[in-house]
Structures are given as structure tokens and as C-alpha cells.
Design an enzyme around this catalytic site. Structure first.
Site, PDB file in Angstrom:
ATOM      1  N   GLY A  31     -79.367 -19.811  26.445  1.00 48.50           N
ATOM      2  CA  GLY A  31     -78.213 -19.281  25.426  1.00 48.50           C
ATOM      3  C   GLY A  31     -78.682 -18.455  24.061  1.00 48.50           C
ATOM      4  CG  HIS A  34     -81.594 -11.183  23.418  1.00 46.63           C
ATOM      5  ND1 HIS A  34     -82.114 -10.495  24.602  1.00 46.63           N
ATOM      6  CD2 HIS A  34     -81.996 -12.346  23.141  1.00 46.63           C
ATOM      7  CE1 HIS A  34     -82.897 -11.517  24.946  1.00 46.63           C
ATOM      8  NE2 HIS A  34     -83.680 -12.601  23.687  1.00 46.63           N
ATOM      9  CD  GLU A  35     -77.817  -4.805  25.570  1.00 45.26           C
ATOM     10  OE1 GLU A  35     -78.470  -4.549  27.005  1.00 45.26           O
ATOM     11  OE2 GLU A  35     -76.672  -5.210  25.059  1.00 45.26           O
ATOM     12  CG  HIS A  37     -80.511 -13.688  27.503  1.00 49.59           C
ATOM     13  ND1 HIS A  37     -80.690 -14.021  25.762  1.00 49.59           N
ATOM     14  CD2 HIS A  37     -81.635 -15.028  27.164  1.00 49.59           C
ATOM     15  CE1 HIS A  37     -81.668 -14.580  25.767  1.00 49.59           C
ATOM     16  NE2 HIS A  37     -81.654 -15.088  26.656  1.00 49.59           N
ATOM     17  N   GLY A 148     -87.286 -13.021  32.220  1.00 53.44           N
ATOM     18  CA  GLY A 148     -88.105 -12.091  31.523  1.00 53.44           C
ATOM     19  C   GLY A 148     -89.234 -12.125  31.674  1.00 53.44           C
ATOM     20  CE  LYS A 150     -89.072 -12.982  24.347  1.00 54.19           C
ATOM     21  NZ  LYS A 150     -89.456 -13.963  23.336  1.00 54.19           N
ATOM     22  CG  ASP A 151     -90.163 -15.964  27.251  1.00 51.60           C
ATOM     23  OD1 ASP A 151     -90.707 -16.827  25.776  1.00 51.60           O
ATOM     24  OD2 ASP A 151     -89.283 -16.019  27.406  1.00 51.60           O
ATOM     25  CB  SER A 187     -82.390 -16.145  21.082  1.00 49.94           C
ATOM     26  OG  SER A 187     -81.966 -15.913  22.745  1.00 49.94           O
ATOM     27  NE  ARG A 188     -87.842 -20.299  19.471  1.00 52.04           N
ATOM     28  CZ  ARG A 188     -88.636 -20.912  20.528  1.00 52.04           C
ATOM     29  NH1 ARG A 188     -88.555 -19.833  20.966  1.00 52.04           N
ATOM     30  NH2 ARG A 188     -87.897 -21.717  20.109  1.00 52.04           N
TER      31      ARG A 188
HETATM   32  O1  PAF Z   1     -86.718 -19.012  28.881  1.00 53.40           O
HETATM   33  C1  PAF Z   1     -86.102 -19.836  28.395  1.00 53.40           C
HETATM   34  O2  PAF Z   1     -85.127 -19.181  27.471  1.00 53.40           O
HETATM   35  C2  PAF Z   1     -85.873 -21.146  28.617  1.00 53.40           C
HETATM   36  O3  PAF Z   1     -87.676 -21.422  29.375  1.00 53.40           O
HETATM   37  C3  PAF Z   1     -85.152 -21.750  30.392  1.00 53.40           C
HETATM   38  C4  PAF Z   1     -85.951 -21.127  31.515  1.00 53.40           C
HETATM   39  C5  PAF Z   1     -83.838 -21.568  30.451  1.00 53.40           C
HETATM   40  C6  PAF Z   1     -86.265 -22.795  30.287  1.00 53.40           C
HETATM   41  O4  PAF Z   1     -85.309 -24.262  29.351  1.00 53.40           O
END
Ligand code: PAF
Length: 296
Positions: A31, A34-35, A37, A148, A150-151, A187-188
């Protein structure tokens, strides 16, 4: 758009979609959209007959000294944005609904890939991610899930989990979405003061410095890592965790960038810990990369 807080409601929705022969696309999130997501939701909308979005701040993936309690949340705003982006169902459970028996006894081991870089800095993080994503996959039963880039390490871990545990799910990685000045959306970022916000730009600048050095002929990973670290260390408000050049899938260190690799950076900027990454492609010339302002 429908909203459910229960796994039962989620199951009923996805079963009905499959009965109508609609392929389900799934966007798992924590949740505070931002753009980045929204780009995942829009892509799922384009590619699948039904789009399920989960919003769940997963306690399992936060360490005891991390920001689970203060992680930004705004469900009403998220629901509105998800609807506009084309979601059909938002699943927004409470912690008790996801983990009715408390912390689960049986969890998903992310293996060696989960112990490096983000995993080394955040012990248990990827176990928590894999466990919640596996549980969500089981409940949603999507044909494709969207994450995404980014991760980047999370994406690699999830791909590996899906392959090793034979989930019949296609994992789609979606490009990083950046602010116009290059900051990767997160989000952070909301925690950043104006000074920290400007210092945080050193992460993308450092990665771009490495990309530029590569385009100019530098192939040594140590030199490229140093280019990132020097740029980030020049900012007083930024505390570098790691700057690394790795194989994009295995996360093994590479000595020379002879084929496409990934540059990773992580740093604490004031309160939040931020991460970013970029492709290092030795075939890309002096014009450098497309920063993809469209891109999470
Ligand atoms: O990337 C995220 O927002 C979280 O790590 C995820 C994949 C929703 C799992 O909680």
C-alpha cells in the site's frame, strides 16, 4: 471495484473469475501507492481479464528494529487510486486474517539468495516476503503476478521460489518508476526531509556514474562499485550500506562486466533505508541508459 478484508471473500472472487474463464493478474503490495504501484496495476489491467491487488503491511518481513509500526498507510486513498488504475478487487486483510494462528510455524526458506545484500542487512526479510507471497499466491491463484524492479533482489528471490516450488505463475518484472530528477519512487520517500530528499538523489547519481564509467570502457566491478560509493559517500546525510555489481539473477559477484549485470545500492538517508539499482550493459555506448522516468 470490490474490496474484501477476508481470504474467503478473495477466494470466492477469484473462483468466480476463473469460472468465467478470466485469467487473473495479481499485484501484491504493502500500500501507500505511488506511480510505481499504479504502473503494475495498469499493466495487469492491460494483460489480464481480472486484476487483484493486495494491500498488506506484512509484519513477517520487518525486523524488530525496523519500521513496521510507522510504515506509511492510507487505505482510503489507495482504494481510490487502485480503482482508477483498473483493479477489480482489492484484498486488504488485517494481520489476524493473514496469520490467524500468530506467526506461522512453517515458513518459506529463501535459500542462499535470501542471505545476501538486502538479506544480510535485513535478516529474515526474504523469509517473510516469500512466506506471505506464497500464501497470497495460494489464495489468489493468479496466472501472472507483477513486481517492481526497484526491489531487484526480491524479484530474483520470487522468481526462484516460483521455479523451485513449481507455482504455475508467470512473474512479470516491471521497470522502476522515477521522479523527474531520478529518485526511484518508494513509499518510504515520504519520510525524507527536503535536505534528505536532495541527498537521496546521490543513489541514482551514483548508479548513473557507474553506467557512465562502463560506457566509457571501464569493465572492473571494483572500479564501478567505487564510482557508486564515492558519489553516495559525498553526501553527509547519506549512510551507504552497500554498492555492488552482481550477476542479475544469482547475485554472485562479478569481477568484470563482460555481459549485462546489475548495479545495486542501499543506504540510510535520515530515517528511511532506500535501495535502487540499474542495468549495467557493456553493449550500451556513450549515450547511456534510458532512465525510464516512466518506471518502480
Ligand atoms: O514489495 C512489497 O511491497 C512487498 O515485499 C510484498 C511483495 C507485497 C510482500 O509483502
Amino acid at each position: 471495484m470490490e474490496v474484501t478484508r477476508t481470504r474467503k471473500g478473495l477466494r470466492a472472487f477469484t473462483a468466480a473469475q476463473r469460472a468465467m474463464r478470466k485469467a487473473v493478474g495479481f499485484v501484491p503490495t504493502m500500500g501507500f501507492f505511488h506511480e510505481g504501484h499504479l504502473s503494475l496495476i495498469r499493466r495487469a489491467r492491460e494483460e489480464r481479464g481480472a486484476v487483484v491487488v493486495s494491500i498488506f503491511v506484512n509484519p513477517l518481513q520487518f525486523g524488530p528494529s525496523e519500521d513496521f509500526g510507522s510504515y506509511p498507510r492510507d487505505l482510503d486513498r489507495d482504494l481510490e487510486l487502485a480503482r482508477e488504475a483498473g483493479a477489480d478487487l482489492v484484498f486488504a486483510p488485517e494481520v489476524d486474517e493473514m496469520y490467524p494462528g500468530g506467526r506461522p510455524e512453517i515458513t518459506v526458506d529463501p535459500g542462499a539468495l535470501g542471505d545476501r545484500y538486502e538479506g544480510a542487512s535485513r535478516p529474515g526479510h526474504f523469509r517473510g516476503v516469500c512466506t506471505v507471497v506464497a500464501k497470497l499466491f495460494q489464495t489468489v491463484g493468479p496466472s501472472r503476478a507483477y513486481f517492481g524492479e526497484k526491489d531487484w533482489q526480491q524479484l530474483a528471490v520470487i522468481r526462484r521460489m516460483v521455479a523451485d516450488l513449481a507455482f504455475p505463475i508467470d512473474v512479470a518484472g516491471c521497470p522502476i518508476v522515477r521522479e523527474p530528477d531520478g529518485l526511484a519512487m518508494s513509499s518510504r520517500n515520504v519520510y525524507l526531509s527536503p535536505d534528505e530528499r536532495s541527498a537521496a538523489l546521490s543513489l541514482s547519481r551514483g548508479l548513473l556514474a557507474a553506467v557512465g564509467r562502463l560506457a566509457a570502457g571501464e569493465r572492473s566491478s571494483a572500479a564501478l562499485e567505487a564510482a557508486i560509493a564515492e558519489t553516495v559517500d559525498a553526501e553527509r546525510l547519506v549512510d551507504l550500506d552497500y554498492a555492488a555489481v552482481v550477476d542479475a539473477e544469482t547475485f554472485d559477484e562479478v569481477e568484470e562486466v563482460a555481459r549485462p549485470a546489475r548495479a545495486l545500492v542501499a543506504a540510510r538517508v535520515g530515517k528511511p533505508r532506500l535501495i535502487d539499482n540499474m542495468l549495467l550493459d557493456p553493449a550500451v555506448g556513450e549515450n547511456g541508459p534510458d532512465m525510464g522516468t516512466g518506471a518502480s
